[in-house]
Design a protein around this motif. Structure first.
Motif, mmCIF file in Angstrom:
data_model
loop_
_atom_site.group_PDB
_atom_site.id
_atom_site.type_symbol
_atom_site.label_atom_id
_atom_site.label_comp_id
_atom_site.label_asym_id
_atom_site.label_seq_id
_atom_site.Cartn_x
_atom_site.Cartn_y
_atom_site.Cartn_z
ATOM 1 N N ILE A 51 -0.335 -2.552 -7.946
ATOM 2 C CA ILE A 51 0.346 -2.756 -6.597
ATOM 3 C C ILE A 51 -0.634 -2.826 -5.450
ATOM 4 O O ILE A 51 -0.937 -3.682 -4.613
ATOM 5 C CB ILE A 51 1.596 -1.720 -6.153
ATOM 6 N N VAL A 52 -1.805 -1.852 -5.770
ATOM 7 C CA VAL A 52 -2.770 -1.803 -4.876
ATOM 8 C C VAL A 52 -3.586 -2.933 -4.901
ATOM 9 O O VAL A 52 -4.100 -3.419 -3.842
ATOM 10 C CB VAL A 52 -3.578 -0.460 -5.033
ATOM 11 N N SER A 53 -3.891 -3.478 -6.177
ATOM 12 C CA SER A 53 -4.583 -4.768 -6.299
ATOM 13 C C SER A 53 -4.009 -5.858 -5.554
ATOM 14 O O SER A 53 -4.613 -6.553 -4.790
ATOM 15 C CB SER A 53 -4.844 -5.082 -7.825
ATOM 16 N N LEU A 54 -2.759 -6.045 -5.689
ATOM 17 C CA LEU A 54 -1.660 -6.911 -4.961
ATOM 18 C C LEU A 54 -1.663 -6.952 -3.505
ATOM 19 O O LEU A 54 -1.996 -7.894 -2.980
ATOM 20 C CB LEU A 54 -0.272 -7.081 -5.510
ATOM 21 N N ALA A 55 -1.760 -5.513 -3.281
ATOM 22 C CA ALA A 55 -2.064 -5.718 -1.768
ATOM 23 C C ALA A 55 -3.279 -6.071 -1.138
ATOM 24 O O ALA A 55 -3.200 -6.840 -0.124
ATOM 25 C CB ALA A 55 -2.113 -4.051 -1.337
ATOM 26 N N TYR A 56 -4.243 -5.951 -1.857
ATOM 27 C CA TYR A 56 -5.581 -6.489 -1.446
ATOM 28 C C TYR A 56 -5.490 -8.170 -1.359
ATOM 29 O O TYR A 56 -5.936 -8.861 -0.366
ATOM 30 C CB TYR A 56 -6.703 -6.001 -1.851
ATOM 31 N N LYS A 57 -4.826 -8.613 -2.320
ATOM 32 C CA LYS A 57 -4.740 -9.900 -2.743
ATOM 33 C C LYS A 57 -4.117 -10.627 -1.670
ATOM 34 O O LYS A 57 -4.438 -11.757 -1.243
ATOM 35 C CB LYS A 57 -4.234 -10.224 -4.013
ATOM 36 N N VAL A 58 -3.015 -9.992 -1.396
ATOM 37 C CA VAL A 58 -2.028 -10.484 -0.250
ATOM 38 C C VAL A 58 -2.759 -10.271 0.932
ATOM 39 O O VAL A 58 -2.652 -11.257 2.217
ATOM 40 C CB VAL A 58 -0.766 -9.593 -0.330
ATOM 41 N N LEU A 59 -3.401 -9.147 1.360
ATOM 42 C CA LEU A 59 -4.019 -8.943 2.679
ATOM 43 C C LEU A 59 -5.078 -10.139 3.241
ATOM 44 O O LEU A 59 -5.368 -10.256 4.158
ATOM 45 C CB LEU A 59 -4.748 -7.560 2.621
ATOM 46 N N ILE A 60 -5.737 -10.486 1.984
ATOM 47 C CA ILE A 60 -6.918 -11.535 2.208
ATOM 48 C C ILE A 60 -6.475 -12.925 1.964
ATOM 49 O O ILE A 60 -7.253 -13.769 1.986
ATOM 50 C CB ILE A 60 -8.175 -11.191 1.336
ATOM 51 N N LYS A 61 -5.046 -13.123 1.776
ATOM 52 C CA LYS A 61 -4.753 -14.434 1.614
ATOM 53 C C LYS A 61 -4.885 -15.568 2.544
ATOM 54 O O LYS A 61 -5.341 -16.774 2.208
ATOM 55 C CB LYS A 61 -3.046 -14.396 1.501
ATOM 56 N N GLU A 62 -4.878 -15.133 3.811
ATOM 57 C CA GLU A 62 -5.283 -16.106 4.748
ATOM 58 C C GLU A 62 -6.512 -15.483 5.445
ATOM 59 O O GLU A 62 -6.545 -14.200 5.759
ATOM 60 C CB GLU A 62 -4.226 -16.044 5.824
ATOM 61 N N ASP A 63 -7.433 -16.433 5.765
ATOM 62 C CA ASP A 63 -8.798 -15.701 6.369
ATOM 63 C C ASP A 63 -8.727 -16.232 8.083
ATOM 64 O O ASP A 63 -8.489 -17.452 8.143
ATOM 65 C CB ASP A 63 -9.692 -16.395 5.517
ATOM 66 N N THR A 105 -8.843 -0.417 4.281
ATOM 67 C CA THR A 105 -9.515 0.507 3.443
ATOM 68 C C THR A 105 -9.734 1.703 3.971
ATOM 69 O O THR A 105 -9.679 2.837 3.202
ATOM 70 C CB THR A 105 -10.824 -0.294 3.192
ATOM 71 N N ASN A 106 -9.855 1.973 5.142
ATOM 72 C CA ASN A 106 -10.164 3.485 5.824
ATOM 73 C C ASN A 106 -8.726 4.107 5.715
ATOM 74 O O ASN A 106 -8.694 5.250 5.176
ATOM 75 C CB ASN A 106 -10.310 3.614 7.162
ATOM 76 N N GLY A 107 -7.656 3.472 5.833
ATOM 77 C CA GLY A 107 -6.334 3.902 5.581
ATOM 78 C C GLY A 107 -5.988 4.458 3.964
ATOM 79 O O GLY A 107 -5.533 5.443 3.784
ATOM 80 N N LEU A 108 -6.400 3.695 3.344
ATOM 81 C CA LEU A 108 -6.201 3.690 1.705
ATOM 82 C C LEU A 108 -6.942 5.065 1.320
ATOM 83 O O LEU A 108 -6.316 6.001 0.765
ATOM 84 C CB LEU A 108 -6.790 2.621 0.793
ATOM 85 N N LEU A 129 0.865 -1.179 -0.052
ATOM 86 C CA LEU A 129 0.015 0.045 -0.189
ATOM 87 C C LEU A 129 0.744 1.372 -0.133
ATOM 88 O O LEU A 129 0.650 2.070 -0.852
ATOM 89 C CB LEU A 129 -0.950 -0.058 1.169
ATOM 90 N N HIS A 130 2.018 1.338 0.894
ATOM 91 C CA HIS A 130 2.625 2.343 0.822
ATOM 92 C C HIS A 130 3.512 2.655 -0.464
ATOM 93 O O HIS A 130 3.748 3.533 -0.935
ATOM 94 C CB HIS A 130 3.616 2.139 2.057
ATOM 95 N N ASN A 131 3.832 1.677 -0.976
ATOM 96 C CA ASN A 131 4.702 1.620 -2.318
ATOM 97 C C ASN A 131 3.703 1.924 -3.487
ATOM 98 O O ASN A 131 4.276 2.909 -4.345
ATOM 99 C CB ASN A 131 5.239 0.288 -2.654
ATOM 100 N N PHE A 132 2.324 1.667 -3.269
ATOM 101 C CA PHE A 132 1.547 2.128 -4.441
ATOM 102 C C PHE A 132 1.289 3.832 -4.295
ATOM 103 O O PHE A 132 1.596 4.137 -5.277
ATOM 104 C CB PHE A 132 0.216 1.540 -3.895
#
Lengths: 325, 325
Positions: free
Chosen positions: B113-125, B137-140, B74-77
């Motif tokens: 990068i932001v798409s990948l960020a979400y993909k990584v964020l939800i990798k484990e449930d 999301t609020n941070g974004l 997210l930061h890199n995005f």
């Protein structure tokens, strides 16, 4: 109530709900262009599709509203950034965001729209939320990949039909598969039904895009919204231009290349390309390819068990694909 | 093991895990610039902060890894898109993405990068996933708002200290509050502890940004990485420049304005601005403001119950804020 009237009802409800999302409007430098981009209009096909699947699978309590709006926002995000990448000045007859404001505003308001999309997506928490976020996120990344292929193809002269289909599958069809699957998920449909919804969305998207390619030049000029032959004048890669590169004789290819990408090409030059498309049976080949995906979408509808009423989905499919050309 | 060594260990683990995310690399036109942007480096402060809070709140099973990586993405995005908006050519001594490739690639790889960020964020449930996605999301959206304020301030001459603090709270501090809160959430910490983590991150971020503003001109030139006085030469809004606009006499303001934003200003001109900052006590005022937030961060640490070992967090805080200037 007939289908057109119901469609109008869906659309009005969606537009009202979208407007509500912009009650917060500070900083104006961010929210004004976001609101503008979302309100430029469009047919709201994606949230409507979401709603149709939700109702078909017996969804209750309006759980579908926010996810449906999120998909529409996702679509609008891609338009704002695509317009920057393609340097397009106009979108549905209105100035694009980066032209009306500036480049920074285009980049930032696109980012704002995708952020808002997630905020809206997770507004209500229910059992299927995890799956919904997953489908949504995979769709977002897939659309980025599709846009990347599209950009890459601009610099290549040897794009195959398969590569082109994969690109539009990523770039266009994914954004019809996502609302279909999400509509089914919101209704808590069985996973094989979610799979069918997703498959339907993809087939619909592929058929729609190839029809769009056809409409540019084979359509009825009077009925067509865009400038006649604008894909040809811009030298855009379409299913037809890809076949032309492959099938035309060297002499005909020379004629084709002299027109394709020449933004000043007069009408009679554009018509030369149309004649070449006809001469080599390219229009028919494209129609056949579109037809293939229409059949696929119809086969999915056939496969849906009778306990679900597919009447509205059939009407929607006809409305989407039975365009004049 | 001393803190610096542990920091290095965290950083290596994060860098390895980030590299793993780019095993998929097709289409290259998308994934190459994404990988480049993420690998340009940086101190990995955000995922480290995530890890520190996770361990402090007795987190187990390494649930924190993917959310921590997501925050770094997210930061890199934000960096990739900010570089476009600010038209910056260099980032940590390397060409920025839109310069090394082109504008479209900059826009699209940021989106990727932001798409990948979400993909990584939800990798484990897991149980806390919903809350984590919400904080993320609020941070974004908050960062987008902060960037909008920053852009708006460029065109205004009357920005107040309060407005400036709000802007850096949104743009900078949010991205330290998010990993702090997410680290606590991943550890399943009580909600008041999550609140403290978030509060700590904000205070740290505000102190850090004001220190950064100070470093531009008040710091030790030999120790400072960036060009001395580059904020002044670029006419950038900083806590110091905002105070200058407010406090300087008309005559001194004229001198200030003749240097600020003059990218060709020689060293002796930059030093004139430094003298003005000193003459009006602006450096001291900024130091005092930074100090206020340092105290706030320390007060949060004090408020954490003794059942949690705050040793590492204290070391981290000192390392982040005890910079030479």
């Amino acid at each position: 109530m007939d289908f057109k009237t119901r469609l109008e009802q869906y659309r009005n409800r969606i537009n009202l709900a979208l407007a509500d999302l912009f009650e917060k409007n500070s900083p104006a430098i961010l929210y004004e262009p976001m609101k503008y981009a979302v309100n430029i209009g469009g047919k709201r096909v994606r949230p409507i599709l979401c709603e149709i699947f939700y109702r078909m699978f017996h969804g209750k309590e309006r759980k579908v509203l926010y996810p449906a709006l999120a998909v529409e926002l996702l679509h609008n995000f891609t338009l704002v950034h695509d317009d920057i990448m393609d340097d397009d000045d106009l979108r549905r007859g209105n100035q694009t965001v980066h032209i009306k404001w500036d480049l920074s505003t285009g980049v930032l308001s696109g980012d704002g729209i995708v952020s808002l999309a997630y905020k809206v997506l997770i507004k209500e928490d229910f059992a299927e939320s995890g799956s919904i976020i997953r489908v949504f996120t995979n769709g977002l990344l897939e659309v980025c990949e599709g846009q990347a292929y599209d950009k890459e193809f601009e610099t290549r002269d040897d794009v195959s039909e398969d590569e082109y289909i994969k690109m539009i599958d990523n770039k266009t069809a994914a954004l019809l598969a996502v609302p279909s699957a999400i509509g089914a998920l919101c209704a808590d449909a069985p996973s094989d039904m979610v799979g069918l919804a997703e498959k339907y969305g993809r087939a619909l998207g592929l058929a729609f895009q190839i029809q769009d390619d056809l409409l540019d030049i084979a359509g009825d000029e009077a009925l067509f919204g865009k400038t006649y032959g604008s894909d040809v004048a811009e030298g855009k890669k379409t299913y037809l231009s890809i076949l032309a590169k492959k099938l035309l004789s060297p002499a005909d290819l020379e004629i084709f290349n002299s027109v394709s990408g020449n933004s000043d090409a007069p009408r009679e030059e554009i018509l030369k390309v149309k004649e070449l498309y006809e001469k080599y049976g390219i229009i028919e080949l494209a129609e056949r390819e579109a037809e293939k995906y229409i059949r696929e979408a119809e086969a999915v509808i056939q496969a849906i068990p009778v306990c679900y009423d597919t009447g509205e989905l059939k009407e929607f499919t006809e409305w989407m694909l039975n365009r004049k050309y």
